[in-house]
Write an enzyme that holds these catalytic residues in place. Structure first.
Site, PDB file in Angstrom:
ATOM      1  N   THR A  40      27.548   4.161  30.956  1.00 41.06           N
ATOM      2  CA  THR A  40      25.973   4.439  31.440  1.00 41.06           C
ATOM      3  C   THR A  40      25.580   3.788  29.974  1.00 41.06           C
ATOM      4  O   THR A  40      24.095   3.363  30.275  1.00 41.06           O
ATOM      5  CB  THR A  40      26.409   5.262  31.974  1.00 41.06           C
ATOM      6  N   TYR A  54      22.391   3.637  39.253  1.00 38.25           N
ATOM      7  CA  TYR A  54      21.945   2.216  38.465  1.00 38.25           C
ATOM      8  C   TYR A  54      23.332   1.863  38.567  1.00 38.25           C
ATOM      9  O   TYR A  54      24.729   2.182  38.862  1.00 38.25           O
ATOM     10  CB  TYR A  54      22.090   2.378  37.186  1.00 38.25           C
ATOM     11  N   SER A  87      33.972   5.149  33.183  1.00 38.03           N
ATOM     12  CA  SER A  87      35.191   5.151  32.516  1.00 38.03           C
ATOM     13  C   SER A  87      35.698   5.830  33.672  1.00 38.03           C
ATOM     14  O   SER A  87      36.999   6.330  33.198  1.00 38.03           O
ATOM     15  CB  SER A  87      34.395   6.289  31.685  1.00 38.03           C
ATOM     16  N   THR A 120      30.546   8.532  30.510  1.00 38.30           N
ATOM     17  CA  THR A 120      30.571   9.597  30.486  1.00 38.30           C
ATOM     18  C   THR A 120      31.495  10.608  30.973  1.00 38.30           C
ATOM     19  O   THR A 120      32.174  11.649  30.763  1.00 38.30           O
ATOM     20  CB  THR A 120      29.459  10.459  29.991  1.00 38.30           C
ATOM     21  N   ASP A 121      32.112   9.865  32.301  1.00 40.18           N
ATOM     22  CA  ASP A 121      32.906  10.886  33.245  1.00 40.18           C
ATOM     23  C   ASP A 121      34.638  11.007  32.274  1.00 40.18           C
ATOM     24  O   ASP A 121      34.871  12.026  33.053  1.00 40.18           O
ATOM     25  CB  ASP A 121      33.253   9.777  34.158  1.00 40.18           C
ATOM     26  N   LYS A 193      32.287  17.570  29.877  1.00 40.02           N
ATOM     27  CA  LYS A 193      30.806  16.824  30.574  1.00 40.02           C
ATOM     28  C   LYS A 193      30.571  18.372  31.287  1.00 40.02           C
ATOM     29  O   LYS A 193      31.669  18.511  32.131  1.00 40.02           O
ATOM     30  CB  LYS A 193      31.098  15.567  31.236  1.00 40.02           C
ATOM     31  N   GLU A 313      49.536  37.260  34.516  1.00 38.66           N
ATOM     32  CA  GLU A 313      49.147  37.281  35.549  1.00 38.66           C
ATOM     33  C   GLU A 313      50.055  36.113  36.291  1.00 38.66           C
ATOM     34  O   GLU A 313      50.841  36.312  37.111  1.00 38.66           O
ATOM     35  CB  GLU A 313      47.463  35.684  36.151  1.00 38.66           C
TER      36      GLU A 313
END
Length: 356
Positions: A40, A54, A87, A120-121, A193, A313
């Site tokens: 981006t 975009y 990304s 950013t992904d 993120k 667990e």
């Protein structure tokens, strides 16, 4: 008659003096290389009102640098276009190629810091990978943006300015790979993120390492997990990454994905369980069988904060499973791939997950 030649001579001397002063100032500045990969921060929208709609990975690195003349006062900056992709399309080969280039640059005497512009992904995955495999104390800063540069209130320019500031700073040395977004300096290991439409998209449950305000770094904590120069891993020695995949836990989950991945030749499987890395009763024997076939089972959690407690667990010792500690599934996958280049012993893998 005699004043004109003298004036010209004086002007020539003044020009040379000014040029020398500029050259001296440039020599005094740190040298920072920007490696651009797309995302981006290199995106463009149809209008200024398009902040979420975009096309990513459109603007080349030379234009990013030219659009931010303020960084010339911070460092001598040059750019390289390594990739130009969104990304989410990053592959293991992309990770390897980028890390090898970062490693090579870090060894050059004329490079003081490195900035990687990134979508950013999967930015957090790349930052953590570099944190594990690049052995340098020089600042490495990964940066992105949530809005393209064409948008109103675009965040990319300030994020990049901050990234160059941090990469050029001696006080950023030895702190591992860093991420600068939204004025914060985050650890590449810890940050993720957490929001997809806000500029404050990157957070760590342990908090930022510091902040950048008007070009000055303010530090509040330092990373304690092993990284970069303290790491036992070295990208210069890694030729390939083993296959590691993630399966997601949820109500009524079938074993379909696990069965398919087991047949694909995966070397390790990260189970993103509910709560404390919980595994559904019908899934436990499926994972046990995979472990018996030699596949490493790494128990993580889909929960955003907290950490997986070993032998809670699930009896991890009994099943010979590894717990991911506080690493989110996507980062557990990164560490598992890197660790498996050194060992396939589950006890050693668990040690690595505690230490990194």
């Amino acid at each position: 008659m005699f004043f004109v030649p003298r004036f010209r001579a004086f002007a020539a001397v003044a020009a040379l003096t000014a040029a020398a002063a500029i050259a001296h100032a440039q020599q005094a500045l740190p040298n920072v290389v920007i490696l651009a990969t797309g995302g981006t921060i290199a995106g463009a929208g149809a209008s200024a009102a398009n902040s979420a709609t975009y096309a990513a990975a459109k603007v080349p690195v030379d234009k990013l640098i030219a659009g931010l003349p303020e960084i010339s006062k911070v460092a001598n900056v040059r750019g390289e276009q390594v990739f130009q992709i969104a990304s989410e399309s990053f592959t293991n080969d992309n990770l390897m190629g980028l890390a090898k280039r970062v490693s090579a640059l870090s060894k050059q005497a004329d490079v003081d810091g490195i900035v990687i512009t990134h979508g950013t992904d999967t930015l957090e995955e790349t930052a953590y990978f570099l944190n594990l495999v690049v052995r340098t104390s020089k600042p490495i800063v990964v940066v992105g943006s949530m809005r393209p540069g064409t948008a109103l209130s675009a965040d990319g320019a300030l994020n990049l300015y901050d990234a160059v500031n941090v990469a050029a700073s001696k006080d950023a040395s030895g702190k591992g790979v860093l991420v600068t977004m939204n004025d914060e300096i985050q650890s590449g290991r810890d940050v993720s993120k957490v929001v997809n439409i806000k500029t404050e998209a990157f957070k760590s449950q342990w908090g930022p390492l510091g902040m950048v305000v008007e070009g000055k770094n303010y530090w509040f904590r330092a990373p304690v997990k092993r990284h970069t120069t303290q790491s036992e891993f070295n990208i210069d020695e890694i030729t390939a990454l083993p296959a590691v995949d993630i399966v997601y836990g949820y109500g009524n989950v079938p074993s379909t994905a696990i069965d398919a991945l087991g047949k694909s030749g995966v070397k390790a499987l990260v189970h993103a369980g509910t709560g404390n890395g919980s595994v559904a009763d019908r899934i436990v024997p499926v994972l046990q069988k995979l472990r018996g076939d030699g596949v490493q089972i790494i128990r993580s959690s889909r929960v955003s904060d907290g950490f997986v407690i070993r032998n809670a667990e699930q009896p991890d010792d009994k099943y010979d499973w590894v717990t991911a500690h506080d690493l989110k599934p996507q980062k557990a996958r990164i560490l598992a791939m890197v660790a498996l280049t050194k060992t396939n012993d589950s006890k050693e893998l668990q040690r690595i997950f505690w230490e990194y």
